[in-house]
Design a protein around this motif. Structure first.
Motif, PDB file in Angstrom:
ATOM      1  N   TYR A  18       0.823  -1.205   0.000  1.00 33.41           N
ATOM      2  CA  TYR A  18       0.000   0.000   0.000  1.00 33.41           C
ATOM      3  C   TYR A  18       0.866   1.268   0.000  1.00 33.41           C
ATOM      4  O   TYR A  18       0.409   2.337  -0.410  1.00 33.41           O
ATOM      5  N   LEU A  19       2.107   1.121   0.475  1.00 31.18           N
ATOM      6  CA  LEU A  19       2.993   2.280   0.522  1.00 31.18           C
ATOM      7  C   LEU A  19       3.372   2.764  -0.875  1.00 31.18           C
ATOM      8  O   LEU A  19       3.859   3.882  -1.038  1.00 31.18           O
ATOM      9  N   GLN A  20       3.156   1.910  -1.888  1.00 31.97           N
ATOM     10  CA  GLN A  20       3.415   2.309  -3.268  1.00 31.97           C
ATOM     11  C   GLN A  20       2.257   3.121  -3.831  1.00 31.97           C
ATOM     12  O   GLN A  20       2.351   3.665  -4.935  1.00 31.97           O
ATOM     13  N   LEU A  21       1.160   3.167  -3.074  1.00 31.83           N
ATOM     14  CA  LEU A  21      -0.021   3.912  -3.502  1.00 31.83           C
ATOM     15  C   LEU A  21      -0.070   5.244  -2.754  1.00 31.83           C
ATOM     16  O   LEU A  21       0.953   5.899  -2.606  1.00 31.83           O
ATOM     17  N   ASP A  22      -1.233   5.631  -2.284  1.00 31.32           N
ATOM     18  CA  ASP A  22      -1.361   6.940  -1.627  1.00 31.32           C
ATOM     19  C   ASP A  22      -1.515   6.790  -0.112  1.00 31.32           C
ATOM     20  O   ASP A  22      -2.114   7.647   0.533  1.00 31.32           O
ATOM     21  N   PHE A  23      -0.962   5.702   0.465  1.00 33.85           N
ATOM     22  CA  PHE A  23      -1.091   5.451   1.898  1.00 33.85           C
ATOM     23  C   PHE A  23       0.138   5.960   2.659  1.00 33.85           C
ATOM     24  O   PHE A  23       1.275   5.831   2.183  1.00 33.85           O
ATOM     25  N   HIS A  24      -0.125   6.489   3.858  1.00 34.56           N
ATOM     26  CA  HIS A  24       0.956   6.968   4.721  1.00 34.56           C
ATOM     27  C   HIS A  24       0.639   6.604   6.165  1.00 34.56           C
ATOM     28  O   HIS A  24      -0.520   6.408   6.538  1.00 34.56           O
ATOM     29  N   PHE A  25       1.685   6.547   6.966  1.00 31.89           N
ATOM     30  CA  PHE A  25       1.522   6.217   8.373  1.00 31.89           C
ATOM     31  C   PHE A  25       1.164   7.457   9.191  1.00 31.89           C
ATOM     32  O   PHE A  25       1.667   8.552   8.940  1.00 31.89           O
ATOM     33  N   TYR A  26       0.311   7.211  10.189  1.00 28.83           N
ATOM     34  CA  TYR A  26      -0.053   8.241  11.156  1.00 28.83           C
ATOM     35  C   TYR A  26       0.111   7.666  12.557  1.00 28.83           C
ATOM     36  O   TYR A  26      -0.089   6.463  12.772  1.00 28.83           O
ATOM     37  N   ALA A  27       0.470   8.518  13.502  1.00 26.36           N
ATOM     38  CA  ALA A  27       0.698   8.080  14.879  1.00 26.36           C
ATOM     39  C   ALA A  27      -0.115   8.917  15.843  1.00 26.36           C
ATOM     40  O   ALA A  27      -0.296  10.126  15.651  1.00 26.36           O
ATOM     41  N   LEU A  28      -0.588   8.267  16.892  1.00 27.96           N
ATOM     42  CA  LEU A  28      -1.313   8.939  17.960  1.00 27.96           C
ATOM     43  C   LEU A  28      -0.654   8.603  19.287  1.00 27.96           C
ATOM     44  O   LEU A  28      -0.454   7.422  19.598  1.00 27.96           O
ATOM     45  N   ARG A  29      -0.311   9.618  20.035  1.00 26.15           N
ATOM     46  CA  ARG A  29       0.180   9.421  21.402  1.00 26.15           C
ATOM     47  C   ARG A  29      -0.984   9.759  22.338  1.00 26.15           C
ATOM     48  O   ARG A  29      -1.457  10.900  22.345  1.00 26.15           O
ATOM     49  N   PRO A  30      -1.493   8.790  23.098  1.00 31.40           N
ATOM     50  CA  PRO A  30      -2.700   9.020  23.899  1.00 31.40           C
ATOM     51  C   PRO A  30      -2.602  10.231  24.823  1.00 31.40           C
ATOM     52  O   PRO A  30      -1.591  10.443  25.494  1.00 31.40           O
ATOM     53  N   GLU A  31      -3.672  11.021  24.829  1.00 34.42           N
ATOM     54  CA  GLU A  31      -3.780  12.170  25.718  1.00 34.42           C
ATOM     55  C   GLU A  31      -4.840  11.948  26.796  1.00 34.42           C
ATOM     56  O   GLU A  31      -4.714  12.458  27.911  1.00 34.42           O
ATOM     57  N   LYS A  32      -5.881  11.180  26.460  1.00 38.52           N
ATOM     58  CA  LYS A  32      -6.914  10.806  27.425  1.00 38.52           C
ATOM     59  C   LYS A  32      -7.283   9.349  27.178  1.00 38.52           C
ATOM     60  O   LYS A  32      -7.354   8.909  26.018  1.00 38.52           O
ATOM     61  N   VAL A  33      -7.527   8.607  28.256  1.00 34.58           N
ATOM     62  CA  VAL A  33      -7.839   7.184  28.144  1.00 34.58           C
ATOM     63  C   VAL A  33      -9.057   6.873  29.013  1.00 34.58           C
ATOM     64  O   VAL A  33      -9.054   7.135  30.223  1.00 34.58           O
ATOM     65  N   ARG A  34     -10.089   6.331  28.396  1.00 39.70           N
ATOM     66  CA  ARG A  34     -11.311   5.936  29.096  1.00 39.70           C
ATOM     67  C   ARG A  34     -11.417   4.418  29.062  1.00 39.70           C
ATOM     68  O   ARG A  34     -11.507   3.817  27.985  1.00 39.70           O
ATOM     69  N   TRP A  35     -11.397   3.795  30.228  1.00 36.58           N
ATOM     70  CA  TRP A  35     -11.402   2.336  30.343  1.00 36.58           C
ATOM     71  C   TRP A  35     -12.731   1.887  30.947  1.00 36.58           C
ATOM     72  O   TRP A  35     -13.141   2.371  32.001  1.00 36.58           O
ATOM     73  N   ILE A  36     -13.425   0.989  30.227  1.00 34.50           N
ATOM     74  CA  ILE A  36     -14.716   0.474  30.691  1.00 34.50           C
ATOM     75  C   ILE A  36     -14.644  -1.048  30.685  1.00 34.50           C
ATOM     76  O   ILE A  36     -14.851  -1.695  29.641  1.00 34.50           O
ATOM     77  N   PRO A  37     -14.336  -1.669  31.820  1.00 34.91           N
ATOM     78  CA  PRO A  37     -14.169  -3.124  31.861  1.00 34.91           C
ATOM     79  C   PRO A  37     -15.478  -3.902  31.970  1.00 34.91           C
ATOM     80  O   PRO A  37     -15.451  -5.120  32.162  1.00 34.91           O
ATOM     81  N   GLY A  38     -16.620  -3.243  31.831  1.00 32.46           N
ATOM     82  CA  GLY A  38     -17.911  -3.921  31.876  1.00 32.46           C
ATOM     83  C   GLY A  38     -19.018  -2.920  32.141  1.00 32.46           C
ATOM     84  O   GLY A  38     -18.782  -1.724  32.380  1.00 32.46           O
ATOM     85  N   PHE A  39     -20.256  -3.396  32.080  1.00 30.64           N
ATOM     86  CA  PHE A  39     -21.418  -2.522  32.227  1.00 30.64           C
ATOM     87  C   PHE A  39     -21.395  -1.817  33.586  1.00 30.64           C
ATOM     88  O   PHE A  39     -21.206  -2.432  34.634  1.00 30.64           O
ATOM     89  N   GLY A  40     -21.590  -0.500  33.543  1.00 26.97           N
ATOM     90  CA  GLY A  40     -21.635   0.278  34.769  1.00 26.97           C
ATOM     91  C   GLY A  40     -20.287   0.534  35.405  1.00 26.97           C
ATOM     92  O   GLY A  40     -20.220   1.038  36.532  1.00 26.97           O
ATOM     93  N   LYS A  41     -19.214   0.228  34.686  1.00 28.69           N
ATOM     94  CA  LYS A  41     -17.871   0.440  35.219  1.00 28.69           C
ATOM     95  C   LYS A  41     -17.107   1.339  34.239  1.00 28.69           C
ATOM     96  O   LYS A  41     -17.086   1.081  33.045  1.00 28.69           O
ATOM     97  N   ALA A  42     -16.493   2.370  34.727  1.00 27.97           N
ATOM     98  CA  ALA A  42     -15.739   3.272  33.856  1.00 27.97           C
ATOM     99  C   ALA A  42     -14.734   4.047  34.688  1.00 27.97           C
ATOM    100  O   ALA A  42     -14.987   4.366  35.854  1.00 27.97           O
ATOM    101  N   ALA A  43     -13.596   4.347  34.059  1.00 24.58           N
ATOM    102  CA  ALA A  43     -12.565   5.114  34.768  1.00 24.58           C
ATOM    103  C   ALA A  43     -11.685   5.827  33.752  1.00 24.58           C
ATOM    104  O   ALA A  43     -11.435   5.313  32.652  1.00 24.58           O
ATOM    105  N   TRP A  44     -11.240   7.024  34.124  1.00 26.60           N
ATOM    106  CA  TRP A  44     -10.206   7.711  33.353  1.00 26.60           C
ATOM    107  C   TRP A  44      -8.851   7.228  33.863  1.00 26.60           C
ATOM    108  O   TRP A  44      -8.614   7.180  35.071  1.00 26.60           O
TER     109      TRP A  44
END
Length: 225
Positions: free
Chosen positions: A108-134
């Motif tokens: 795909y790199l021979q076409l019009d594709f390029h790499f992008y990177a994200l460094r997390p700034e906020k993380v929301r974790w939900i390990p099940g119904f009714g459970k959530a944490a930053w």
């Protein structure tokens, strides 16, 4: 296992996510995308210049990614993780680890594709119904205990000298077969390719360095089906 450790393991076990972007009119767009942690605290994606989400990112780099426990019948009760941050285009060299998991996309790199990177700034974790944490964003993707060259060496060694072990791993995953190829290793497991299907081999515990990766793979190779 504490919540940040659970979230770390979760993000490594899933190579697919939903990417949300915003266009110039403020309208949201969600799309499917492949995502690979690079071992240096970033999430790597490969995107076409023509894709609508890429057009959006060029105007507004703020994005959100969401992973969901795909096997769960009710996604609102499933384990899920959301990460927000800014996408930036990176070089082919910086995106190389993505190709460990998705080697067929090198073309795909021979076409019009390029790499992008994200460094997390906020993380929301939900390990099940009714459970959530930053969670602390900087803690989600700690650096690997080895570099990409060492990873490629470990993978090459397994494929050249221990192909029988790779096939045994398929049996442990409940999909016995022959001809499995190891693609990548990370602190939480390995990716295998068999008959065009990507298979995830999880480790029982986090591997902090290459020695612990070897120990985990040996232990799995000796595990009875």
């Amino acid at each position: 296992m504490d919540q940040i450790t659970q979230a770390q393991a979760f993000v490594y076990q899933h190579s697919h996510a939903a990417l949300a972007t915003v266009d110039t009119q403020g309208q949201p767009l969600a799309t499917a995308i492949n995502v690979v942690p690079d071992g240096q605290g970033r999430l790597i994606m490969l995107m076409s210049d023509l894709a609508e989400h890429t057009v959006n990112v060029r105007q507004n780099p703020a994005v959100s990614l969401m992973w969901v426990e795909e096997s769960h019948s009710d996604w609102q009760a499933a384990v899920r993780l959301s990460v927000t941050g800014s996408l930036e285009r990176v070089t082919a060299e910086q995106g190389e680890r993505y190709l460990q998991v998705f080697p067929h996309m090198r073309d795909y790199l021979q076409l019009d594709f390029h790499f992008y990177a994200l460094r997390p700034e906020k993380v929301r974790w939900i390990p099940g119904f009714g459970k959530a944490a930053w969670l602390e964003a900087a803690a989600l993707l700690p650096a690997h205990g080895w570099d990409l060259a060492r990873e490629q060496g470990m993978v090459g060694h397994m494929n050249a000298d221990h192909s029988d072990a790779c096939d045994h791993y398929l049996s442990l995953l409940g999909c016995p077969g022959e001809g499995a190829t190891m693609l990548a290793v990370d602190p939480w497991g390995s990716w295998l390719l068999h008959e065009g299907n990507l298979r995830r081999l999880p480790f029982s515990a986090k591997a902090e360095d290459a020695v612990q990766v070897r120990e985990a793979l040996v232990a799995l190779a000796r595990t009875q089906v």
